[in-house]
Structures are given as C-alpha cells and as structure tokens.
Design an enzyme around this catalytic site. Structure first.
Site, PDB file in Angstrom:
ATOM      1  N   GLU A 293       0.759  -1.146  -0.082  1.00  0.00           N
ATOM      2  CA  GLU A 293       0.626   0.210   0.173  1.00  0.00           C
ATOM      3  C   GLU A 293       1.189   1.474   0.422  1.00  0.00           C
ATOM      4  OE1 GLU A 293      -3.372  -0.280  -0.915  1.00  0.00           O
ATOM      5  OE2 GLU A 293      -3.181  -2.075  -1.031  1.00  0.00           O
ATOM      6  N   CYS A 327      -2.063   8.396   4.423  1.00  0.00           N
ATOM      7  CA  CYS A 327      -1.668   8.165   3.296  1.00  0.00           C
ATOM      8  C   CYS A 327      -2.866   9.001   2.519  1.00  0.00           C
ATOM      9  CB  CYS A 327      -1.426   6.310   3.141  1.00  0.00           C
ATOM     10  SG  CYS A 327      -2.849   5.833   4.024  1.00  0.00           S
TER      11      CYS A 327
HETATM   12  P1  NAD Z   1       9.305   5.139   2.810  1.00  0.00           P
HETATM   13  O1  NAD Z   1       9.142   4.106   1.679  1.00  0.00           O
HETATM   14  O2  NAD Z   1       9.825   6.630   2.700  1.00  0.00           O
HETATM   15  O3  NAD Z   1       9.443   4.017   3.568  1.00  0.00           O
HETATM   16  C1  NAD Z   1       9.088   2.914   3.975  1.00  0.00           C
HETATM   17  C2  NAD Z   1       9.477   2.036   4.088  1.00  0.00           C
HETATM   18  O4  NAD Z   1      10.709   1.487   3.199  1.00  0.00           O
HETATM   19  C3  NAD Z   1      10.405   2.894   5.584  1.00  0.00           C
HETATM   20  O5  NAD Z   1      10.648   1.743   6.556  1.00  0.00           O
HETATM   21  C4  NAD Z   1      11.977   2.659   4.932  1.00  0.00           C
HETATM   22  O6  NAD Z   1      13.856   2.405   5.623  1.00  0.00           O
HETATM   23  C5  NAD Z   1      12.397   1.243   4.347  1.00  0.00           C
HETATM   24  N1  NAD Z   1      12.879   1.423   2.891  1.00  0.00           N
HETATM   25  C6  NAD Z   1      13.275   2.329   2.265  1.00  0.00           C
HETATM   26  N2  NAD Z   1      14.078   2.113   0.927  1.00  0.00           N
HETATM   27  C7  NAD Z   1      14.028   0.431   1.049  1.00  0.00           C
HETATM   28  C8  NAD Z   1      14.488  -0.445   0.305  1.00  0.00           C
HETATM   29  N3  NAD Z   1      15.409  -0.130  -1.037  1.00  0.00           N
HETATM   30  N4  NAD Z   1      14.116  -1.676   0.992  1.00  0.00           N
HETATM   31  C9  NAD Z   1      13.385  -2.279   1.714  1.00  0.00           C
HETATM   32  N5  NAD Z   1      13.081  -1.141   2.822  1.00  0.00           N
HETATM   33  C10 NAD Z   1      13.274  -0.165   2.282  1.00  0.00           C
HETATM   34  O7  NAD Z   1       7.649   5.686   3.429  1.00  0.00           O
HETATM   35  P2  NAD Z   1       7.263   6.506   4.704  1.00  0.00           P
HETATM   36  O8  NAD Z   1       8.207   7.875   4.442  1.00  0.00           O
HETATM   37  O9  NAD Z   1       8.144   5.639   5.760  1.00  0.00           O
HETATM   38  O10 NAD Z   1       5.812   6.480   4.552  1.00  0.00           O
HETATM   39  C11 NAD Z   1       5.123   7.579   4.279  1.00  0.00           C
HETATM   40  C12 NAD Z   1       4.535   6.647   2.199  1.00  0.00           C
HETATM   41  O11 NAD Z   1       3.793   5.996   2.881  1.00  0.00           O
HETATM   42  C13 NAD Z   1       3.372   7.920   2.461  1.00  0.00           C
HETATM   43  O12 NAD Z   1       3.821   7.685   0.581  1.00  0.00           O
HETATM   44  C14 NAD Z   1       2.169   7.215   1.687  1.00  0.00           C
HETATM   45  O13 NAD Z   1       1.525   7.880   1.365  1.00  0.00           O
HETATM   46  C15 NAD Z   1       2.549   5.801   2.227  1.00  0.00           C
HETATM   47  N6  NAD Z   1       1.642   5.020   3.176  1.00  0.00           N
HETATM   48  C16 NAD Z   1       0.660   4.525   2.660  1.00  0.00           C
HETATM   49  C17 NAD Z   1      -0.145   4.020   3.099  1.00  0.00           C
HETATM   50  C18 NAD Z   1      -1.609   3.337   2.797  1.00  0.00           C
HETATM   51  O14 NAD Z   1      -2.304   2.643   3.433  1.00  0.00           O
HETATM   52  N7  NAD Z   1      -1.231   3.666   1.467  1.00  0.00           N
HETATM   53  C19 NAD Z   1      -0.121   3.720   4.517  1.00  0.00           C
HETATM   54  C20 NAD Z   1       0.511   4.867   5.326  1.00  0.00           C
HETATM   55  C21 NAD Z   1       1.524   5.305   4.605  1.00  0.00           C
END
Ligand code: NAD
Length: 542
Positions: A293, A327
């Site tokens: 998501e 989100c």
């Molecule tokens: P992000 O993508 O920066 O990070 C998410 C996670 O991914 C973190 O734990 C990060 O350390 C990890 N990560 C980053 N690069 C990686 C890689 N190469 N391999 C493995 N893990 C990696 O997102 P964020 O800033 O934590 O969250 C915000 C985003 O999440 C927004 O875009 C928001 O819309 C989305 N979000 C979506 C929902 C939904 O249900 N659709 C819910 C909550 C948040």
C-alpha cells in the site's frame, strides 16, 4: 493436543478514549510522556529472540524538538540480515505447525496488553517519536493496532472454515499452508498500527518475518516488539532489524527463500522492491507475493448541493490532522464557484483557532512533520506556490525548523487544475484547491480522475442524488476508499477495509479476509475411500 474447531466472535472496535483533562487515561498518558521524555533508551536488533548490538549507532529524535534524543539504536549490517532470515526460517518449522487458535491467542493477548497495561506506553512513544497529538496516537497506536489483532483473528477463522465439497466416496479438504520461505515486512513511519499489522497478518497465518521498521518510528516500534515478546511470541517469529532500508532490502531480495513482501510506504520504494523481485525472479523457490500500500493524492470533491460548513470541516480535518501525513489525507479539493466564498470563510475561521506545537501541550491540534527532508519538501511546494503565477497561498505558508519541523497548515489556491500540488503527493499539511464553474461538474470529475497516478481515497460532498450518481460513475477507479459526505481519512478496521489501486498499491485491504488470503498457500487434499481397480470407462464398451 488442541482439536477444537474454534471461531472468534465478530469483535467490536476498540473504543477511542477521549483524554479530557483530569481523566484517568489523560493522567496515565501524561505520566508516561514525562517518563519517556526524560530517558534515552537503547534499541537493540532482535534476532531469534536475542538482542544484538553492533555499535553502529543512529539516533531517534522528537520531530517537534529535534535536538531532543529519545533513543539510540543499533544498525544492522548484512551479517545480521542474513542471521535474521535464518532465524525466521528456523522458527517457521514450529510456528506453522502450532494450531492456528494458539497463534491467534498470542495475538489476542498482545491486543489486550496494548488495550490495558501498555496503552499509555505505546501512545506516548508514538506521540514523542512520530509527533502525533494524543487523539491521533490513540486512534493509531492503541485502537487500530488492537482492532487489527482482533479482526484478523475473526477473519482467519472464517478463512480456515472455507472448505470444498465432499461426497460419500471422497473427502476433500483445503489446507491453508503459510508461504514457503520468509516474509519481509517493510513498514512506514506514519502508522504504528501498520507497523504491527504488516508483521502480524502473515504471522497469524503461520509465516515468520524479518521486520524493517521505519527509522523515524523506531521508538513506538521497539515498544511494540517488546510487547510481542512479553505476550509469548516465540523467538524468531518476528526479527526486528533497525537500519538502512536499501541494505536490508538488497539482502532479502537476493535470498532464494523470499516468499513475500508486506509493504507500506512510498510508491517509489515499493516499485524499487518490485523491480528487485523481477530482476531475481528465476532465483526464487516460489513467486514472492507482493502486497503493498503506497502513496495517494486524495481528494475532496464538492457539488453545489453540498453544505459548505461540512466541506470546510472535512478539508481541515482531512488535510491537517497528523500534519497531512496520512496516506489518505486530503491534499486537493474541487469546489464549485457558488460555494467557494462560504467554504473559504469557514476554513479561514477554523484555521485561525488551530494551534501548532509540542505534543505534550494537549491544546495543539497540529504538531511537527516527521523529519528535515519532509520539512524541506513541504517548504519547497509552498515557496514555489508563492512564486507561481497560477497559484497563491491563501492560508498558512509559514515554516520554521529551528526547534521542530513545523509547517503551518497551508491552503494553496490554483487556477491550473493540473498544477504540481494538485497532482503530486506532498505528505504534509498542504491542500490545494481548484474552484470550478458549477456547470462543469461532470468535466471536472473527469479531471479529478485523471490528474494524478494514484487511487487511494476520495470524498464527494453532495446532497443531490443525481450528482452523487455521476460522481460514483466517473470516479469508479479513482479511489479504493470512497467517501460520501465525509472526510477521506479515518478508515476503521472491520468497517472500511483500506487500500487503493493504480499507483497506490495492490489494494489487498488491510484488516480483512483479502489480505489474510495473500499469506496463505492453499493445498487441496482429496482422499478417495474405495479406489478404482479398473482403468476403463463405460464408453469404451463395444
Ligand atoms: P518510505 O517509502 O520512505 O519508507 C517505507 C519503509 O521502506 C521504511 O521502513 C524505509 O526504511 C523502507 N525502505 C526504504 N527503501 C528501502 C529499500 N530499498 N528496501 C527495503 N526497505 C526500504 O515511506 P514513508 O516515508 O515511511 O511513508 C510515507 C509513505 O507511505 C507515503 O507515500 C504514504 O502515502 C505511504 N503510506 C501508504 C499507506 C497506505 O495504506 N496506502 C499507509 C501509510 C503510508
């Protein structure tokens, strides 16, 4: 031996506490905030139930007071990620063979611990580490986290009891095996409940995980991990890996036993992981399940029959609660010219009463954005809008990162319905408004549908039934969670199963049957009572 055929009753949602001044929950929370504000905890890596310290350290700070360190954590290296994968694979052998009700009972116990003994602890850690006010922490790290445990247990019972038909000469069964291998749960900063659930849904179905928590949510996530262990989660079922996402991701993607990724975060990160799986596809023992998501560009669309005060309230709550870092947060709005004067006036009045600041001052509705990168990103959109000839900042627009990462709730008005802040996810307290000519209702709905690549949440405000029907049709694929006369945030487990499609994710609806199914690998078993002894069939006769 546990041979019960068990079914959990459909649960009720965990009641949201109010935190009025002087209430017992308020006093307990204030005490815990005081305690956690005055300590700097050390967060270890946890693999196979054992704490590991690498000495390669990072810091967790309060976003609203970024010089205040609340925790120091040990970062994993490649070696620890490989150890965690092995620990998950080892633990799975026993975990998958435990009767599901016993797994569910551990999860139910975690839910109950959070509802009672540890409610203040998880809420305070979420407030201090992620800069949520008391209400936002309560609906996330307490209520939604608890709801996920209870509802998933209920839905798992439904899933396991879904069985094929049998006849007098044969017995047919469906066995819901977990996936073969380990699951990588990659969790975002913005919801403590999601961090818990991305691990716990696969775990309930008999899988084991390596968990990559978000560095900016480590405080609450570590408290969760401790509660999981206290509740009796066996060693190695979840392996907690603070550290760099790309390092952890790379090691996991290159392991042939990767069975699935349960992800919530940005679209770019999910697409990167998906590409990594694609590049390695011939090396895996099975096709990894990818459940993600991701981002949104969630809208509020008002028709001229809507009530302006209701639209304004949805804008203020939908766009600015938790600093727009949901989100599902409303980040663009389409308002008919005939309502704009009133909507603008109501929004302005409401914003003039909103206070921003530290989470320990309960009168603050708005707190800080999560980190400096987010602050700079928000400020960039605001500065460009101020300089643009097709946009203007009509409310807010001030930013200050001297103490905490504070971005004032900001409303941009644009004449260009495809202006950058109408189309791109910002993930901060900024909403952009496009005022349309009342007679262009249907065309503007089409614009709304086609302006951004996302399709997560959206809200339509109208009391005219015909107008609602047109919106329903034109926006059919524009949102996985569609609201009528309500803000587009605040989905509740069991009531509005959550997720979106297009660039917003795989829409596997967290907290429901659909998501649980993704973590199972069904086996159909046919047993014949009296096997055939002749190969021929009647049609062969002369
Ligand atoms: P992000 O993508 O920066 O990070 C998410 C996670 O991914 C973190 O734990 C990060 O350390 C990890 N990560 C980053 N690069 C990686 C890689 N190469 N391999 C493995 N893990 C990696 O997102 P964020 O800033 O934590 O969250 C915000 C985003 O999440 C927004 O875009 C928001 O819309 C989305 N979000 C979506 C929902 C939904 O249900 N659709 C819910 C909550 C948040």
């Amino acid at each position: 031996m546990n041979n019960a055929l068990f079914q959990f009753a459909k649960p009720a949602n965990e009641p949201v506490k109010e935190y009025r001044p002087g209430s017992p929950e308020r006093l307990a929370l204030e005490k815990e905030l005081e305690k956690q504000s005055n300590e700097v905890i050390e967060i270890p890596i946890i693999i196979g139930g054992k704490e590991i310290r690498t000495g390669d350290m990072g810091e967790v700070v309060m976003p609203h007071n970024h010089k205040h360190v609340v925790a120091k954590y040990h970062k994993v290296g490649e070696k620890e990620v490989n150890m965690a994968i092995q620990a998950a694979l080892d633990a799975k052998k026993e975990w998958e063979n435990i009767p599901w009700v016993e797994r569910a009972s551990i999860l139910a116990r975690i839910g109950q611990l959070i509802a009672t003994k540890y409610r203040a602890r998880v809420n305070a850690s979420c407030m201090l580490g992620q800069s949520k006010n008391a209400f936002q922490a309560e609906i996330d790290s307490a209520c939604e986290t608890i709801d996920f445990f209870r509802f998933n247990n209920y839905y798992a019972g439904n899933l396991y009891s879904e069985q094929p038909s049998s006849t007098p000469d044969q017995l047919n069964r469906a066995e819901y095996r977990p996936l073969e291998g380990f699951i990588m749960a990659v969790t975002p900063f913005n919801f403590t409940s999601i961090a818990s659930n991305l691990n716990m849904t696969p775990v309930l179905m008999g899988n084991t995980t390596i968990w990559k928590p978000s560095t900016t949510a480590l405080l609450s996530n570590y408290h969760l991990m401790q509660i999981f262990m206290e509740a009796g989660l066996p060693e190695g079922v979840i392996n907690f890996l603070p550290g760099k996402g790309s390092l952890i991701g790379n090691v996991a993607l290159n392991n042939p036993n990767l069975a699935g990724i349960h992800f919530t975060g940005s679209t770019a990160t999910f697409q990167g992981l998906w590409k990594g799986v694609g590049a390695n596809i011939s090396n895996y023992k099975s096709y990894p399940r990818l459940v993600g998501e991701t981002g949104g560009k969630d809208f509020i669309f008002a028709h001229s029959s809507a009530n302006p005060r209701e639209v304004a309230t949805a804008i203020v709550r939908g766009a600015f609660e938790f600093q727009g870092q949901k989100c599902s947060a409303a980040s663009r709005a389409y308002i008919p010219a005939s309502l704009w004067h009133d909507v603008k006036q109501h929004v302005g009045e409401m914003l003039s009463t909103i206070k921003m600041g530290d989470v320990t001052d309960f009168t603050n509705f708005v707190n800080a954005v999560i980190d400096e990168a987010s602050f700079d990103n928000c400020k960039g959109y605001i500065d460009r809008a101020k300089a643009s000839n097709e946009a203007e900042v009509i409310f807010g627009g001030n930013c200050d990162k001297s103490v905490g990462y504070f971005v004032e709730p900001t409303v941009i008005l644009t004449t260009n319905p495809k202006y950058e802040s109408m189309a791109q996810e910002i993930f901060g307290p900024i909403i952009t408004i496009y005022v349309y000519d009342d007679k262009d209702y249907a065309e503007t709905l089409e614009l709304c549908d086609s302006t951004s690549p996302y399709a997560l949440t959206g809200a339509v405000f109208a009391y005219d039934l015909k107008a609602l029907k047109i919106a329903d049709e034109k926006l059919k694929y524009a949102a996985g969670n569609f609201y009528i006369n309500d803000k587009p945030t605040g989905a509740v487990v069991g009531c509005q199963p959550f997720g979106g499609s297009r660039a917003s994710g795989t829409n596997d609806k967290a907290g429901g049957l659909w998501n649980l199914i993704r973590w199972t690998n069904p086996r159909s078993i046919k047993e014949t009572f009296v096997p055939a002894t002749e190969y021929g069939y009647p049609f062969l006769a002369k």
